[in-house]
Design an enzyme around this catalytic site. Structure first.
Site, PDB file in Angstrom:
ATOM      1  N   ARG A   1     -17.405  67.653 -80.532  1.00  0.00           N
ATOM      2  CA  ARG A   1     -16.800  66.778 -81.533  1.00  0.00           C
ATOM      3  C   ARG A   1     -16.379  67.527 -82.781  1.00  0.00           C
ATOM      4  O   ARG A   1     -15.442  67.131 -83.457  1.00  0.00           O
ATOM      5  CB  ARG A   1     -17.795  65.684 -81.956  1.00  0.00           C
ATOM      6  CG  ARG A   1     -18.122  64.700 -80.872  1.00  0.00           C
ATOM      7  CD  ARG A   1     -19.205  63.766 -81.321  1.00  0.00           C
ATOM      8  NE  ARG A   1     -20.417  64.564 -81.564  1.00  0.00           N
ATOM      9  CZ  ARG A   1     -21.594  64.078 -81.889  1.00  0.00           C
ATOM     10  NH1 ARG A   1     -21.739  62.789 -82.043  1.00  0.00           N
ATOM     11  NH2 ARG A   1     -22.627  64.861 -82.069  1.00  0.00           N
TER      12      ARG A   1
ATOM     13  N   SER B   1     -24.280  58.759 -80.179  1.00  0.00           N
ATOM     14  CA  SER B   1     -25.261  57.754 -79.760  1.00  0.00           C
ATOM     15  C   SER B   1     -26.129  57.319 -80.935  1.00  0.00           C
ATOM     16  O   SER B   1     -26.494  56.145 -81.038  1.00  0.00           O
ATOM     17  CB  SER B   1     -26.129  58.295 -78.627  1.00  0.00           C
ATOM     18  OG  SER B   1     -25.368  58.453 -77.456  1.00  0.00           O
TER      19      SER B   1
ATOM     20  N   HIS C   1     -18.530  59.905 -74.613  1.00  0.00           N
ATOM     21  CA  HIS C   1     -19.052  60.363 -73.324  1.00  0.00           C
ATOM     22  C   HIS C   1     -18.124  59.917 -72.191  1.00  0.00           C
ATOM     23  O   HIS C   1     -17.795  60.693 -71.294  1.00  0.00           O
ATOM     24  CB  HIS C   1     -20.438  59.758 -73.028  1.00  0.00           C
ATOM     25  CG  HIS C   1     -21.525  60.168 -73.951  1.00  0.00           C
ATOM     26  ND1 HIS C   1     -22.364  59.246 -74.539  1.00  0.00           N
ATOM     27  CD2 HIS C   1     -21.933  61.388 -74.381  1.00  0.00           C
ATOM     28  CE1 HIS C   1     -23.245  59.893 -75.285  1.00  0.00           C
ATOM     29  NE2 HIS C   1     -23.003  61.193 -75.215  1.00  0.00           N
TER      30      HIS C   1
ATOM     31  N   LYS D   1     -39.675  61.830 -76.566  1.00  0.00           N
ATOM     32  CA  LYS D   1     -38.604  61.202 -77.333  1.00  0.00           C
ATOM     33  C   LYS D   1     -38.691  59.678 -77.252  1.00  0.00           C
ATOM     34  O   LYS D   1     -39.020  59.122 -76.212  1.00  0.00           O
ATOM     35  CB  LYS D   1     -37.256  61.690 -76.786  1.00  0.00           C
ATOM     36  CG  LYS D   1     -36.139  61.687 -77.776  1.00  0.00           C
ATOM     37  CD  LYS D   1     -34.941  62.442 -77.220  1.00  0.00           C
ATOM     38  CE  LYS D   1     -33.749  62.217 -78.124  1.00  0.00           C
ATOM     39  NZ  LYS D   1     -32.521  62.791 -77.573  1.00  0.00           N
TER      40      LYS D   1
END
Length: 153
Positions: free
Chosen positions: A90, A127, A17, A41
């Protein structure tokens, strides 16, 4: 002003990031790092911690602003007058997922999505991997900016 929104949960911010944001400030007048709030979440870090990690990492970069938002990303873009959404890619799976979102966002608004490929040295970091390393007492510090601090329990 060319303002880009870089949305995400940033739970926590990773070196990947960080790299995308650093490169984004070279392309835009301002990069707004927007932490999405999703009540459904479960996060490892509070919204305040995540915001502080990012603010500390970019304390010397005036072109980076950190905010939080709820709802549709395109609605928040309109609210803050961001004409671009910045995203990092990615791998091919990221591309397919992000492409669908970018097409949807463009259908809902005139906001363009700008993709940057992650640097080879950070392309494996996510993450969720960082959270797994933290949960298992591994050395997470090689995967995140120095601003990310985990309270030992």
């Amino acid at each position: 002003m060319k303002r880009a929104l870089f949305p995400g949960s940033f739970d926590p911010i990773t070196n990947g990031h960080y790299d995308i944001i650093r490169r984004g400030v070279k392309l835009f007048d301002e990069v707004v790092v927007a932490i999405g709030i999703n009540a459904d979440k479960k996060y490892m870090f509070t919204i305040e911690e995540r915001k502080a990690f990012i603010e500390e990492a970019f304390k010397n970069e005036p072109k980076v602003k950190v905010t939080t938002y709820e709802g549709l990303t395109v609605d928040y873009c309109k609210e803050i007058k961001a004409k671009f959404i910045l995203r990092g890619l990615r791998n091919p799976a990221d591309f397919e997922f992000e492409k669908a979102i970018a097409h949807t966002n463009r259908k809902l608004s005139k906001i363009e999505t700008v993709f940057l490929l992650t640097a080879a040295k950070t392309s494996y970091i996510s993450s969720s991997i960082v959270r797994d390393v933290i949960r298992n007492d591994g050395d997470y510090t090689v995967l995140v900016p120095k601003s990310v601090k985990v309270n030992s329990k």
